[in-house]
Design a protein around this motif. Structure first.
Motif, PDB file in Angstrom:
ATOM      1  N   ILE A 171       0.828  -1.210   0.000  1.00 39.76           N
ATOM      2  CA  ILE A 171       0.000   0.000   0.000  1.00 39.76           C
ATOM      3  C   ILE A 171       0.860   1.258   0.000  1.00 39.76           C
ATOM      4  N   ARG A 172       0.221   2.353  -0.372  1.00 40.17           N
ATOM      5  CA  ARG A 172       0.784   3.679  -0.173  1.00 40.17           C
ATOM      6  C   ARG A 172      -0.264   4.507   0.558  1.00 40.17           C
ATOM      7  N   LEU A 173       0.185   5.471   1.309  1.00 40.82           N
ATOM      8  CA  LEU A 173      -0.731   6.317   2.062  1.00 40.82           C
ATOM      9  C   LEU A 173      -0.819   7.698   1.438  1.00 40.82           C
ATOM     10  N   LYS A 174      -2.041   8.209   1.372  1.00 43.63           N
ATOM     11  CA  LYS A 174      -2.269   9.582   0.926  1.00 43.63           C
ATOM     12  C   LYS A 174      -2.871  10.352   2.093  1.00 43.63           C
ATOM     13  N   GLU A 175      -2.238  11.448   2.460  1.00 46.82           N
ATOM     14  CA  GLU A 175      -2.785  12.273   3.533  1.00 46.82           C
ATOM     15  C   GLU A 175      -3.792  13.258   2.934  1.00 46.82           C
ATOM     16  N   LEU A 176      -4.985  13.317   3.546  1.00 53.05           N
ATOM     17  CA  LEU A 176      -6.066  14.139   3.025  1.00 53.05           C
ATOM     18  C   LEU A 176      -6.532  15.144   4.079  1.00 53.05           C
ATOM     19  N   ALA A 177      -7.223  16.165   3.620  1.00 53.03           N
ATOM     20  CA  ALA A 177      -7.896  17.077   4.545  1.00 53.03           C
ATOM     21  C   ALA A 177      -9.093  16.350   5.164  1.00 53.03           C
ATOM     22  N   LEU A 178      -9.460  16.708   6.380  1.00 55.85           N
ATOM     23  CA  LEU A 178     -10.571  16.038   7.065  1.00 55.85           C
ATOM     24  C   LEU A 178     -11.874  16.139   6.279  1.00 55.85           C
ATOM     25  N   GLU A 179     -12.011  17.215   5.502  1.00 54.77           N
ATOM     26  CA  GLU A 179     -13.244  17.392   4.717  1.00 54.77           C
ATOM     27  C   GLU A 179     -13.376  16.325   3.624  1.00 54.77           C
ATOM     28  N   GLU A 180     -12.285  15.622   3.320  1.00 55.01           N
ATOM     29  CA  GLU A 180     -12.310  14.590   2.283  1.00 55.01           C
ATOM     30  C   GLU A 180     -12.609  13.204   2.844  1.00 55.01           C
ATOM     31  N   ALA A 181     -13.010  13.138   4.098  1.00 57.38           N
ATOM     32  CA  ALA A 181     -13.331  11.845   4.712  1.00 57.38           C
ATOM     33  C   ALA A 181     -14.527  11.212   4.012  1.00 57.38           C
ATOM     34  N   ILE A 182     -14.487   9.891   3.902  1.00 55.89           N
ATOM     35  CA  ILE A 182     -15.589   9.136   3.317  1.00 55.89           C
ATOM     36  C   ILE A 182     -16.848   9.362   4.147  1.00 55.89           C
ATOM     37  N   LYS A 183     -17.945   9.617   3.452  1.00 53.05           N
ATOM     38  CA  LYS A 183     -19.246   9.704   4.129  1.00 53.05           C
ATOM     39  C   LYS A 183     -19.850   8.308   4.110  1.00 53.05           C
ATOM     40  N   THR A 184     -19.804   7.638   5.234  1.00 55.56           N
ATOM     41  CA  THR A 184     -20.333   6.272   5.288  1.00 55.56           C
ATOM     42  C   THR A 184     -21.851   6.316   5.392  1.00 55.56           C
ATOM     43  N   ASP A 185     -22.477   5.228   4.996  1.00 52.60           N
ATOM     44  CA  ASP A 185     -23.942   5.151   5.032  1.00 52.60           C
ATOM     45  C   ASP A 185     -24.426   4.505   6.323  1.00 52.60           C
ATOM     46  N   GLU A 186     -23.667   4.679   7.383  1.00 58.39           N
ATOM     47  CA  GLU A 186     -24.006   4.043   8.646  1.00 58.39           C
ATOM     48  C   GLU A 186     -25.232   4.724   9.259  1.00 58.39           C
ATOM     49  N   LEU A 187     -26.301   3.983   9.406  1.00 64.05           N
ATOM     50  CA  LEU A 187     -27.523   4.521   9.998  1.00 64.05           C
ATOM     51  C   LEU A 187     -27.834   3.768  11.276  1.00 64.05           C
ATOM     52  N   TRP A 188     -28.295   4.499  12.279  1.00 63.98           N
ATOM     53  CA  TRP A 188     -28.651   3.891  13.560  1.00 63.98           C
ATOM     54  C   TRP A 188     -30.144   4.089  13.793  1.00 63.98           C
TER      55      TRP A 188
END
Length: 257
Positions: free
Chosen positions: A154-171
């Protein structure tokens, strides 16, 4: 008043830690940043710090829906910014067409670097994309040392927090009444299975509370606990509302859809 009586015996060390953090902030007039805390630890911190004293707290885990969060404990006049939480986001670049990466593999690879679980937050996954959140102080170490996960280079890419994946986790919130706060009883009530079956899952090591495997079916659950039963998904105990007239416990739980 004995503060320990409201918590589990094994939580005593963490309680002492929170009290020492609070004392430090009160005496030094300086903020204190913690490692990432799980939902139960966040609950304990909220109870011990309180809402109306000269010390306050704020929780942040990188994204608004984070489960694991760092706490900033601070004097009541202190106004924090997001940068104060010192959080970094990485995305894992790997040959997605040929390999898949699972959540336990990411967790295991990070732990194998000799890192404490408290030094990194949520692991985010969607449509083959994989990201994880870390404390800034160990980010350079991870960049240098994390070269593979499972069979994948693997390689790592550092991203801004705004680029975090929006998961479809619903409770989905649900109210349940149970005869006790024992782990087997809670699992039985939430998942609509027999006590005998819930005890069997616990004995087989298929049940975790706050990411720790629990094999004692009489373990007492508490507000803020995150429960997972393999094959049934995860449940958060959002609040314990007290007892009914028939002396049963009324609980509000969030069940993962």
């Amino acid at each position: 008043m004995n503060i320990y009586q409201h918590f589990r015996p094994e939580e005593r060390e963490f309680i002492d830690q929170v009290v020492s953090w609070k004392d430090y902030v009160e005496s030094s007039y300086s903020p204190k940043l913690t490692d990432f805390l799980d939902p139960r630890e966040q609950h304990i911190l909220k109870v011990l710090i309180g809402e109306h004293g000269s010390v306050k707290y704020q929780l942040f885990g990188g994204i608004s829906e984070s489960e694991r969060k760092r706490a900033l404990i601070m004097p009541d006049y202190f106004v924090p910014t997001e940068n104060e939480f010192q959080i970094n986001l990485f995305e894992i670049d790997y040959p997605i067409k040929f390999l898949s990466i699972e959540h336990p593999q990411v967790l295991g690879s990070l732990m194998s670097l000799g890192l404490k679980r408290g030094k990194f937050g949520d692991i985010l996954m969607k449509d083959g994309r994989v990201q994880f959140i870390t404390a800034t102080e160990i980010s350079d170490y991870i960049k240098i040392n994390l070269e593979s996960i499972g069979r994948a280079s693997i390689r790592l890419k550092e991203l801004a927090l705004e680029e975090a994946i929006k998961t479809d986790e619903l409770w989905m919130e649900q109210d349940i009444t149970v005869s006790s706060l024992r782990l087997d009883t809670i699992i039985s009530g939430i998942h609509h299975i027999s006590r005998q079956k819930s005890q069997l899952y616990i004995q087989q090591g298929l049940v975790k509370v706050n990411w720790t495997s629990i094999e004692n079916h009489s373990f007492e659950c508490a507000e803020g606990d995150l429960l997972s039963v393999r094959g049934f998904g995860r449940v958060k105990i959002l609040s314990i509302e007290g007892r009914t007239k028939k002396d049963k416990w009324r609980i509000v739980a969030g069940k993962q859809k």
